[in-house]
Design a protein around this motif. Structure first.
Motif, PDB file in Angstrom:
ATOM      1  N   ILE A 248       0.864  -1.194   0.000  1.00 20.73           N
ATOM      2  CA  ILE A 248       0.000   0.000   0.000  1.00 20.73           C
ATOM      3  C   ILE A 248       0.890   1.230   0.000  1.00 20.73           C
ATOM      4  O   ILE A 248       1.743   1.376   0.887  1.00 20.73           O
TER       5      ILE A 248
ATOM      6  N   GLU B 131       2.427   4.742   0.788  1.00 16.94           N
ATOM      7  CA  GLU B 131       2.399   5.435   2.073  1.00 16.94           C
ATOM      8  C   GLU B 131       1.382   6.562   2.106  1.00 16.94           C
ATOM      9  O   GLU B 131       0.759   6.826   3.135  1.00 16.94           O
TER      10      GLU B 131
ATOM     11  N   ARG C 290      -2.217   5.249   3.088  1.00 20.19           N
ATOM     12  CA  ARG C 290      -2.402   4.285   4.175  1.00 20.19           C
ATOM     13  C   ARG C 290      -3.432   4.749   5.206  1.00 20.19           C
ATOM     14  O   ARG C 290      -4.073   3.923   5.857  1.00 20.19           O
ATOM     15  N   ASP C 291      -3.567   6.075   5.364  1.00 19.47           N
ATOM     16  CA  ASP C 291      -4.569   6.580   6.309  1.00 19.47           C
ATOM     17  C   ASP C 291      -5.955   6.651   5.676  1.00 19.47           C
ATOM     18  O   ASP C 291      -6.956   6.706   6.395  1.00 19.47           O
TER      19      ASP C 291
ATOM     20  N   ASP D  37      -3.364   0.156  12.073  1.00 24.49           N
ATOM     21  CA  ASP D  37      -2.715   0.924  11.016  1.00 24.49           C
ATOM     22  C   ASP D  37      -2.133  -0.045   9.995  1.00 24.49           C
ATOM     23  O   ASP D  37      -2.032  -1.259  10.233  1.00 24.49           O
ATOM     24  N   ALA D  38      -1.795   0.506   8.855  1.00 25.98           N
ATOM     25  CA  ALA D  38      -1.211  -0.272   7.765  1.00 25.98           C
ATOM     26  C   ALA D  38       0.270   0.061   7.653  1.00 25.98           C
ATOM     27  O   ALA D  38       0.652   1.241   7.713  1.00 25.98           O
ATOM     28  N   ARG D  39       1.114  -1.000   7.487  1.00 29.38           N
ATOM     29  CA  ARG D  39       2.553  -0.817   7.391  1.00 29.38           C
ATOM     30  C   ARG D  39       3.076  -1.573   6.162  1.00 29.38           C
ATOM     31  O   ARG D  39       2.350  -2.333   5.514  1.00 29.38           O
ATOM     32  N   GLU D  40       4.334  -1.359   5.914  1.00 32.88           N
ATOM     33  CA  GLU D  40       4.968  -2.037   4.779  1.00 32.88           C
ATOM     34  C   GLU D  40       5.615  -3.334   5.271  1.00 32.88           C
ATOM     35  O   GLU D  40       6.314  -3.366   6.288  1.00 32.88           O
TER      36      GLU D  40
ATOM     37  N   ALA E  14       1.887  -5.725   2.341  1.00 31.07           N
ATOM     38  CA  ALA E  14       1.240  -4.880   3.345  1.00 31.07           C
ATOM     39  C   ALA E  14       1.070  -5.654   4.639  1.00 31.07           C
ATOM     40  O   ALA E  14       0.796  -6.861   4.625  1.00 31.07           O
TER      41      ALA E  14
END
Length: 500
Positions: free
Chosen positions: A423, A425, A428-429, A468-471, A477
């Protein structure tokens, strides 16, 4: 014609400044009246008492009232004629007639009238009495008599009288002076009260002006509080707090309205697409355009799929609506390791070509949550990972218990790790918004309903957690979820038999 208004109604229309000034002046007036009447009631008796004492002293020693060097045993005419002018002094014969007195320079209207019954026997009988006389003009005199003997024989009587006009004049002067000073005090008190009230109410006038501007729609106005410890200062601070909350409520309301309009628009757009497809196939069938069994079967298949998608969308909308209502959750101690294994089994049954593995936490953490919602949370995240990664791509479910700063509530975490495209950056929010999809074409075949991650965020927030979403290292993802850690205790009984 308007009916006559009562005093209370008229008083209610008077401004607060005028009321305070009027009440202050009225209180001053009453205080001065009470002080004046009380002082006057004491002053006149004191003056009369002093005059009485003086006359009684002259009865014992009339020398101060007679001419200088006078001898009571050998009174002469000059001793009486040139007596002290503050008193009326007369030498009476034995029968009570005036032989001579000190009235040669005084108007007869002001002199006391000596009654004819003041003969020697009466004087002897009332030698210790103080009696009153009157003049022609009505002036009151207070007098005493002293018997006179000549060679042991009655020689008459000495009359000494003091007028009350001096007392009356002194009382009148006192009333005049007190009245002048009283008027001055009332005027000064009214002026000072008006100035003090006006100065004190300046902040209140600012409050009034601010309220007027707010009533016209300017909600950014605030009251300048210069003296926070006064009543007006407390009022200003309270109004500022109320205005801040009101402003926040209005902003929240506007934000909610905007979200609702967008939500309704997006929901309408999402439902319109399958409905148009269903209607189109139905019209083709009604017009006889579908001739072969294969065409009819294909149309029915498409209608069924669109109905399933609409059902899924409606269920997601209902789930979000229930979460928005903040209904109470059925909280219990939930084992994350076991929930992760259950979710992996479900995903394996749904996509046998995928390897869904679980990385357990050796501490076997329990979280405090609602069993159905936490299972839905994992299912939505795993489904999102399978939808946006190539077929056969592995997925990991990682359970952990991170260290938290002292004073912070402990949490347990689980992560859904995929190895797809990842996703960006910058979005991501945004992906947790309702109906938001990276696929802007809104193709339901590739983008889903756009509600899965919104449901995830609502469930996590309802539990007081974070998502939250991270790498993912190496590409992909990772969705990181934190939920409150729950110790296994009497108040949080763990679920032994998990209902599927």
């Amino acid at each position: 014609m308007h009916p006559l208004r009562t005093f209370s109604e008229r008083w209610a229309d008077v401004s607060l400044r005028t009321k305070i000034t009027g009440v202050t002046v009225f209180i001053l007036f009453l205080g001065l009246i009470v002080a004046g009447v009380g002082t006057l009631g004491v002053l006149r008796p004191m003056l009369l008492s002093s005059q009485t004492a003086t006359l009684n002293q002259l009865r014992l020693d009339p020398g101060p009232a007679l001419a200088t060097g006078a001898d009571l045993k050998q009174l002469t005419q000059n001793d009486v004629i040139f007596a002290d002018g503050r008193y009326y002094t007369a030498l009476l014969n034995s029968d009570g007639t005036v032989r001579y007195d000190n009235s040669r320079d005084v108007d007869g209207k002001h002199l006391p009238l000596v009654p004819s019954d003041l003969n020697f026997p009466w004087v002897i009988e009332h030698a210790s009495d103080l009696f009153e006389l009157k003049s022609i003009d009505g002036t009151h005199w207070r007098a005493v008599t002293i018997p006179i003997y000549v060679d042991g024989e009655p020689g008459g009587a000495l009359l000494i009288a003091a007028s009350t006009s001096a007392i009356n004049q002194m009382v009148a002067q006192y009333v005049m002076i007190f009245t002048c000073f009283g008027i001055a005090v009332i005027l000064l008190g009214a002026a000072l009260t008006r100035v003090l009230v006006t100065t004190t109410f300046l902040p209140l006038a600012e409050v009034e002006q601010t309220a007027l501007e707010i009533s016209r729609g300017d909600y950014s106005k605030r009251i300048m509080v210069t003296s926070p410890h006064t009543e007006v200062g407390h009022l200003g601070e309270s109004l500022n707090t109320m205005l801040d909350r009101l402003d926040g409520s209005i902003e929240d309301r506007e934000h909610t309205i905007r979200r609702m309009r967008r939500f309704v628009g997006d929901a309408g757009h999402e439902l319109r697409t399958p409905l148009v497809s269903v209607r189109g196939y139905a019209e083709l069938y009604r017009m006889g355009a579908l001739q072969t069994e294969e065409q009819i079967g294909q149309a029915m298949d498409r209608i069924e799929k669109e109905a399933i998608r609409m059902t899924s969308l409606v269920e997601d909308l209902l789930a979000l609506a229930r979460l928005d209502e903040r209904r109470p959750l059925e909280l219990a101690a939930l084992p994350l390791n076991q929930f992760a294994h259950d979710a992996a089994l479900d995903a394996g049954a749904q996509a046998p070509d995928r390897a869904v593995t679980v990385v357990e936490d050796p501490t076997d953490p329990y979280v405090r949550g609602d069993e159905h919602r936490v299972r839905q949370l994992m299912t939505n995240l795993i489904g999102n990972a399978m939808r946006h990664t190539p077929e056969g791509s592995p997925i990991e479910i990682v359970i952990s218990t991170p260290d938290v700063p002292e004073g912070t509530a402990p949490v347990a975490c689980f992560e859904i790790v995929d190895h797809g495209e990842g996703i960006p950056e910058q979005i991501r929010d945004k992906i947790f918004g309702r109906f938001w999809r990276a696929d802007t074409s809104r193709n339901r075949e590739t983008g889903g309903s756009g509600l899965g991650l919104a449901i995830v965020k609502s469930i996590v927030e309802a539990h007081g957690g974070k998502v939250d979403a991270r790498e993912t290292p190496g590409g992909g993802a990772t969705f990181h979820v934190e939920l409150p850690l729950s110790p296994v205790s009497q108040d949080t009984v763990p679920i032994d038999s998990l209902k599927r």
